[in-house]
Structures are given as C-alpha cells and as structure tokens.
Design a protein around this motif. Structure first.
Motif, PDB file in Angstrom:
ATOM      1  N   ASP A 448       0.821  -1.206   0.000  1.00 42.39           N
ATOM      2  CA  ASP A 448       0.000   0.000   0.000  1.00 42.39           C
ATOM      3  C   ASP A 448       0.861   1.264   0.000  1.00 42.39           C
ATOM      4  N   TYR A 449       1.399   1.635   1.194  1.00 42.58           N
ATOM      5  CA  TYR A 449       2.178   2.868   1.295  1.00 42.58           C
ATOM      6  C   TYR A 449       3.609   2.588   1.756  1.00 42.58           C
ATOM      7  N   ALA A 467      -4.997  -0.020  -1.551  1.00 47.10           N
ATOM      8  CA  ALA A 467      -5.019   1.254  -0.815  1.00 47.10           C
ATOM      9  C   ALA A 467      -6.457   1.632  -0.499  1.00 47.10           C
ATOM     10  N   LYS A 470      -6.772   5.229   1.202  1.00 48.25           N
ATOM     11  CA  LYS A 470      -5.767   6.214   0.802  1.00 48.25           C
ATOM     12  C   LYS A 470      -6.182   7.646   1.118  1.00 48.25           C
ATOM     13  N   TYR A 483      -0.158  10.495  -4.280  1.00 48.80           N
ATOM     14  CA  TYR A 483      -0.063   9.038  -4.266  1.00 48.80           C
ATOM     15  C   TYR A 483      -0.392   8.432  -5.629  1.00 48.80           C
ATOM     16  N   ILE A 491      -3.637   0.718  -8.576  1.00 47.75           N
ATOM     17  CA  ILE A 491      -4.243   0.958  -7.269  1.00 47.75           C
ATOM     18  C   ILE A 491      -5.602   0.286  -7.212  1.00 47.75           C
TER      19      ILE A 491
END
Length: 569
Positions: A448-449, A467, A470, A483, A491
């Motif tokens: 994800d991040y 995500a 997000k 992002y 995504i």
C-alpha cells in the motif's frame, strides 16, 4: 507593482501566486525576499513561472535556509534587483479572503502551534501585504479547574518535574563537555548510534561491516550503541553511558531519531550522518507531516543531521524535507543495505535457504502481501485483516498453483492468524528477518504505502496497491507527494479489485519501467563504500561539495541583504 492573487499550501510549502502590473520589470532580473519590518531579510523565495502573466513564489516555512523555521515576526514580501530597485507585493482583494489564506501547524503532540497569518498594512497608502509568523506554546487546561488555574499540588509537581528535567539535561551536557575535553588523548571515534532498535538498522549494519572489512579499525575506534527507547525504559546510568560514547565520537552515524540531540549541543567538528532505513515512501515523517499529531517541534534532533543519503538526485527532496535540512545536504550514495541485496552470490544463497526452509514454495507463483501498519505508533499498530478475502485469495492460488507470503510491518505484533485449511498455500513470514530476500522469489507484490516498493522495483516485477483507505490515510498520516501518480503499479480500493487485477494480470507494469531510472542513480553493490568515502572520510565529489557551498553562499548573500525599515519607506 506585484499583486497577490491566490495562496496555496503544499504541506509545509507556502505558494504565493502573483500577477505584475504593466509597470513591473521583467522577472529575470528580480529576486523575491521575505523581509522583516526592520529591513532584515529572513529568507528568499524560489520562483517558478506559471501560465500567462501570473507566477508562483514558494517558501518552505520550516526552513529559512539555516535549517530553522521562519522566525516569529511580521514580514513584507519584496522584489528587488541588483540596481537597488525595490517593489512591494500588494493585495487588493477582500480582507476575508486574505485572512482565510493563513494556516496553523500544531506540533509536538499539541504542546505548541506555529501559525502563518495574512494581513495588509492599514496605515499606508498602498495595500501592502504582510505575513505574520508566530511560534507559540499552547497552555494545557487543568481538567480539575474550569478556570484554568492549577492547584498548588499540581504546580508543585509540575515544578519538580521541570527542575528534574533541567537537572538531567545539565548533567548530560556536563558529561559531554568533560569527556569531550580529553578527545586528543584517543584515536578518532566513529559511533553507530541507534535509539529506536536493539540492533543496528540495515543501512547502519552494512556500513559497519564494510568498515571492518576495509580494516578501518587500525585508524579508528568503531563503536556502537543500540537501545529501543520506544519500547523500553532505560536508567539514567544507561543514558549517561550513551552520552559518553557520543562525546568521544567525531563521526556519528544514526538511523531515525536521537532524542539526546534535542538538548545536547554537539561540537561543531562533529559530523552526523543520517542513514534513514526507509526508502522514499509515501508516509509523511518529520517535518513533512507538520501539523499532524506527533510531528516534531520547530527545532528538534532531526535538524542536527549534517548529511543524509538518498538513492538518486531526483528524489533527495523526499529526505531533506522530513529532516528539515537543505536538499544539497542529501547525497545520492544509494542505500547501503542494497549492497547485499544486489549481490548475485547473496541472492543465490538466500534463494537456496528459502527453498530449503519452505520446500512447498518451490515451483509456485509467489505472491507477497506486505502492507504497512495502521495506528498511531508501535504500541497501537495493527492491520485490518478482515478486509482480506482469504477464501477468494485461496481459490486464486488453487487455480494458478500459487502461494501467498504474509509479511506484515514489524510493528504489527505476532504472526498472521491463518485458518488451518489455508496453510498449504498461505505462509506467515513475520518472523523471517529480511523482507528483501523474499523479493527474490516473489512474482507479485501487494502493498500500500510501504517504502519496500523501491527495493522491489529493482527486481523489475509487477506490484498491486491495496489502498482501501488512501484518502483517510493521506489526511491522518500525511503524504509528502501525490499518491495516485507516483505508485509503480495499479491501485485497488477493494480486495475484489485486487483479485480481478490478479486474474486479468492487470498490473500497470509500465509504471515500473518508467519510474525505475528516476529513483536509482546507482544499482550496484558499492553504496556502503560511497557512504564511507564520501561522507565519513570527507571525500565528497566536487559536484556535490560545490553545490552545497554555492547554496549556502547564496543563502548567506540573501540574508545579508537589507532594506529600508518600513517606517522610512
């Protein structure tokens, strides 16, 4: 004249959108300054032209060029050229709109606030713009007294606590001064200092081992100190021992945050090198997340870094901004932990070890699920496993002869609780020490991040980004860049989308191919040597040394420039 037309904020960057009138001279000959009412220059704006006649000025309010926040005070925005011509920035819009441009940054868990306000000078003929910067402490209310007055017992406790804290700081400074005074009696010391882990962080360990391989112990005392101060309490005696080690060192290599640097004034000759363990991820840290809970105060240990490292020139601002230092202080050495990762011999050995330990993985398509944590910190870290469709994921594995490795963030406690019926294809790998080694056998990464995407990118394999939160994550945690346009893969907002993308092999892999050259100046096994040669042994290549000197000279010239005080203009 120049007129303020709009204001925007990009985290800690203040953007002023200006429009010149017909009498204004060309932009090429002008520089724009933040100037106090007494005529002293505080900072210089960077200039970026935009569409048509309008253009943008930008200023990082947490760095006035001296790695400090803009000093509290009231300021003008002035344009000036080398002939002495001075042009003020004016504002002729609605006052309510102007006041709405301001912003307050609460910092240090609500213990202080740094605000930027907009106003005009009401006592001049021209509606000249004023910017007011204010760093102020917040006074916590007394829960037991609605009038905010502390009880005598509370005042006594507070006073004793402050006195004890001041005495502790004084004792640390005294220890440092005494030990430092005798440094001429010993060989130069290099200290690897980690206050967030019980072991050396990966980048530090790689450099530490390489120094020993190069025989540097003949010339230097290479020492280390590791304490996990976030999870354990250490005695004053333990801390005193760390201060002694700090006092002996001429070079201090750190990872993350060293609380002692908040109050300890290191000698000017001491060099602090930040080997931040994470790559250029999305999560805001340090000054990138100013205004979020737990962000640092205006001056903190982050500022004491003389150098930090990055993988490339193109991404060094992702490191300078969080640490509150100049971009030119971030040197693209590459990450030392990547030396072993990019070694073919290490790769071959690691793969053999993995298959020997997990023979069921051999010959299967390997999916690595490696997201970051949710929660405020180490104590509250978790991951919402209920969002994973384990049944659907298992069916995919059966249909494609695949296996899933779950490698959660180190702060998420325990192993992943997997139902017995899944265990022939699902494996909890939290105890496995090195996620990079898992990348060798991984065919698809789901994250994800996390900053692990950059190491994985070097494998030139696809990724998916689950995500689901997000937007909320961006608001609560803070991203230091957009992002959606900066992830090297597709995504997915739901796990159903993840499964559909896997079945369709819809990974948007072209993003990996596009981003890879931008993020890595070096894809070799020499990053540790570059850190040692360039930063520890002070052999910084001329290009980087010159750029840093030029930037500091430009800042010095700008701050030396003075203007008439406002009452005589």
């Amino acid at each position: 004249m120049f007129y303020l037309k709009d204001v925007s904020w990009e985290r800690i960057h203040l953007n002023l959108w200006l429009e010149p009138d017909e009498t204004s001279v060309g932009l090429a000959s002008l520089r724009f300054y933040l100037v106090s009412l007494s005529g002293k220059t505080e900072a210089e704006f960077s200039l970026a032209e935009a569409d048509g006649q309008s253009f943008r000025l930008s200023l990082n309010v947490t760095n006035n060029g001296l790695n400090r926040c803009v000093t509290s005070g009231t300021y003008r925005v002035l344009a000036a050229d080398d002939t002495g011509k001075v042009i003020p920035v004016l504002y002729e819009g609605l006052f309510e709109t102007l006041t709405g441009f301001g912003r307050g940054f609460v910092y240090d868990s609500g213990k202080g606030v740094y605000s930027v306000s907009f106003m005009i000078d009401e006592f001049t003929d021209l509606p000249e713009l004023r910017l007011v910067f204010l760093d102020a402490g917040l006074t916590p209310s007394d829960k037991g007294n609605p009038y905010g007055k502390k009880r005598l017992s509370d005042r006594l406790k507070s006073g004793l606590k402050k006195t004890a804290g001041a005495a502790n700081v004084l004792s640390q400074r005294l220890i440092y001064a005494v030990v430092r005074a005798f440094r001429f009696l010993r060989k130069p010391h290099i200290l690897f200092l980690c206050e967030k882990r019980d072991v050396l962080a990966p980048n530090m360990l790689a450099v530490y081992q390489r120094m020993h391989q190069r025989g540097m112990t003949k010339t230097y005392v290479i020492d280390s100190s590791t304490r996990n101060t976030e999870s354990r309490h250490f005695s004053k005696l333990s801390t005193a021992g760390v201060i002694v080690k700090i006092a002996k060192a001429e070079t201090i290599i750190v990872d993350d945050y060293v609380p002692a640097f908040n109050s300890l004034a290191l000698a000017d000759s001491v060099r602090v090198i930040q080997l931040w363990h994470a790559g250029a991820g999305f999560k805001g840290v340090g000054y990138s997340r100013w205004g979020h809970f737990g962000c640092p105060p205006p001056f903190s240990a982050h500022r004491r870094n003389d150098f930090a490292i990055a993988d490339s020139m193109a991404i060094r601002h992702f490191f300078s901004e969080p640490f509150g230092i100049l971009e030119e202080q971030v040197i693209p050495t590459g990450m030392p932990r990547m030396d072993a990762y990019l070694s073919e011999e290490h790769r071959r050995t690691a793969v053999e070890k993995l298959y020997a330990s997990y023979p069921a993985l051999k010959g299967k398509q390997i999916i690595l699920f490696a997201p970051t944590y949710r929660g405020r910190n180490r104590k509250t870290a978790y991951y919402p496993y209920e969002l994973i469709d384990f049944d659907g994921l298992y069916r995919y594995c059966e249909d494609n002869d695949a296996a899933v490795l779950f490698k959660m963030h180190p702060w998420v406690p325990g192993e992943v609780a997997l139902d017995a019926r899944y265990r022939d294809r699902f494996f909890s790998m939290n105890a496995y020490p090195d996620i990079n080694e898992l990348f060798y056998i991984t065919d698809l990464l789901i994250t994800d991040y996390s900053s692990c995407i950059y190491e994985f990118m070097l494998m030139k394999k696809p990724m998916l980004f689950f995500a689901f939160d997000k937007d909320r994550y961006s608001v609560s945690r803070g991203f230091h860049r957009d992002y959606a346009s900066n992830v090297p893969g597709k995504i997915c907002m739901t796990f159903d989308e993840v499964l559909r993308a896997m079945r369709a092999r819809d990974f948007e892999f072209e993003k990996v191919e596009r981003m890879l050259p931008e993020y890595f100046d070096h894809a070799d096994t020499d990053s540790s040597d570059r850190v040692i040669d360039w930063l520890v042994l002070d052999r910084l290549p001329d290009a980087y040394a010159s750029a840093l000197k030029e930037r500091r000279d430009a800042i010095k010239r700008a701050r030396a420039r003075s203007f008439p005080p406002v009452d005589s203009v």
